[in-house]
Design an enzyme around this catalytic site. Structure first.
Site, PDB file in Angstrom:
ATOM      1  N   GLY A  46      45.141 -39.883 104.233  1.00 56.01           N
ATOM      2  CA  GLY A  46      45.502 -40.827 105.278  1.00 56.01           C
ATOM      3  C   GLY A  46      46.096 -40.075 106.443  1.00 56.01           C
ATOM      4  N   GLN A  51      50.807 -38.444 114.213  1.00 57.86           N
ATOM      5  CA  GLN A  51      50.515 -37.083 113.746  1.00 57.86           C
ATOM      6  C   GLN A  51      49.584 -36.318 114.687  1.00 57.86           C
ATOM      7  OE1 GLN A  51      49.684 -38.545 109.464  1.00 57.86           O
ATOM      8  NE2 GLN A  51      50.351 -36.421 109.257  1.00 57.86           N
ATOM      9  N   CYS A  89      51.751 -33.519 103.220  1.00 53.73           N
ATOM     10  CA  CYS A  89      51.529 -34.163 104.512  1.00 53.73           C
ATOM     11  C   CYS A  89      50.801 -33.197 105.438  1.00 53.73           C
ATOM     12  CB  CYS A  89      52.879 -34.551 105.115  1.00 53.73           C
ATOM     13  SG  CYS A  89      52.757 -35.336 106.729  1.00 53.73           S
ATOM     14  N   LEU A  90      49.800 -33.709 106.169  1.00 54.30           N
ATOM     15  CA  LEU A  90      49.042 -32.864 107.103  1.00 54.30           C
ATOM     16  C   LEU A  90      49.954 -32.252 108.167  1.00 54.30           C
ATOM     17  CD1 LEU A  90      45.899 -35.130 107.719  1.00 54.30           C
ATOM     18  CD2 LEU A  90      46.002 -33.051 106.334  1.00 54.30           C
ATOM     19  N   HIS A 131      53.665 -43.914 102.831  1.00 61.32           N
ATOM     20  CA  HIS A 131      53.788 -42.634 103.535  1.00 61.32           C
ATOM     21  C   HIS A 131      53.367 -42.785 105.005  1.00 61.32           C
ATOM     22  CE1 HIS A 131      53.275 -38.068 103.572  1.00 61.32           C
ATOM     23  NE2 HIS A 131      52.669 -38.434 104.684  1.00 61.32           N
ATOM     24  N   GLU A 132      52.232 -43.459 105.229  1.00 62.14           N
ATOM     25  CA  GLU A 132      51.714 -43.576 106.606  1.00 62.14           C
ATOM     26  C   GLU A 132      52.554 -44.536 107.443  1.00 62.14           C
ATOM     27  OE1 GLU A 132      49.802 -41.309 107.316  1.00 62.14           O
ATOM     28  OE2 GLU A 132      48.981 -40.799 105.355  1.00 62.14           O
ATOM     29  N   HIS A 135      55.407 -42.834 108.784  1.00 63.49           N
ATOM     30  CA  HIS A 135      55.093 -42.030 109.978  1.00 63.49           C
ATOM     31  C   HIS A 135      55.260 -42.834 111.258  1.00 63.49           C
ATOM     32  CE1 HIS A 135      53.800 -38.047 108.873  1.00 63.49           C
ATOM     33  NE2 HIS A 135      52.948 -38.479 107.963  1.00 63.49           N
TER      34      HIS A 135
END
Ligand code: ZN
Length: 159
Positions: A46, A51, A89-90, A131-132, A135
């Site tokens: 995701g 991000q 995480c990216l 998680h998203e 963000h």
């Protein structure tokens, strides 16, 4: 177009993202496929718009079928039960750790066509949703770490 993912400690990762007024806006419609391409390119499950440095409430999630596009997503209910699993995480490359999350969540959002959708997530999907959505509120998984399992600076698992 593949977008550049910003990484911690970039300050934009700590900002609250703004709600999207018009999901059908041409700029948003052009941005959605780019965000999906970026997620797939970096093999993310995701990704959230902040991000890539865009402070809007937009999240995309990889599923077995079509990618889920969630605009202005909100968690409307969550299970009392929580579970602890490993996350990465990216935007925080090389760092992994154990995070406690609700086992199930229900999320309301708009899809890419501006239609209201309700997503019920359990297990991994529930985790990715939390998680998203974190963000878009400027929260990172490292804020919730119970313990680190891997850190690129150390190379090995540090369980
Ligand atoms: Zn992340």
């Amino acid at each position: 177009m593949i977008l550049k993912i910003i990484t911690e400690p970039h300050l934009l990762l700590r900002e609250k993202a703004n709600p999207i007024k018009n999901p059908l806006d041409s700029e948003i419609q052009k941005f959605i496929p780019d965000l999906i391409k970026t997620m797939n390119h970096d093999e993310g499950i995701g990704i959230a718009a902040p991000q890539v440095g865009k402070l809007i409430q937009l999240v995309v999630i990889n599923t077995k079928d079509e990618p889920l596009v969630l605009i202005n997503p909100k968690i409307v209910s969550k299970s009392i039960w929580k579970e602890i699993r490993e996350e990465g995480c990216l935007s925080i490359p090389g760092v992994f750790g154990m995070v406690k999350r609700h086992k199930k969540v229900k999320v309301e959002a708009l899809n890419d066509k501006g239609k209201k959708v309700t997503i019920k997530g359990e297990g991994l999907l529930a985790r990715v949703l939390q998680h998203e959505i974190d963000h878009i509120n400027g929260i990172l998984f490292i804020d919730k770490l119970i313990k680190k399992t891997k850190d690129k600076e150390h190379g090995d698992k540090v369980l």
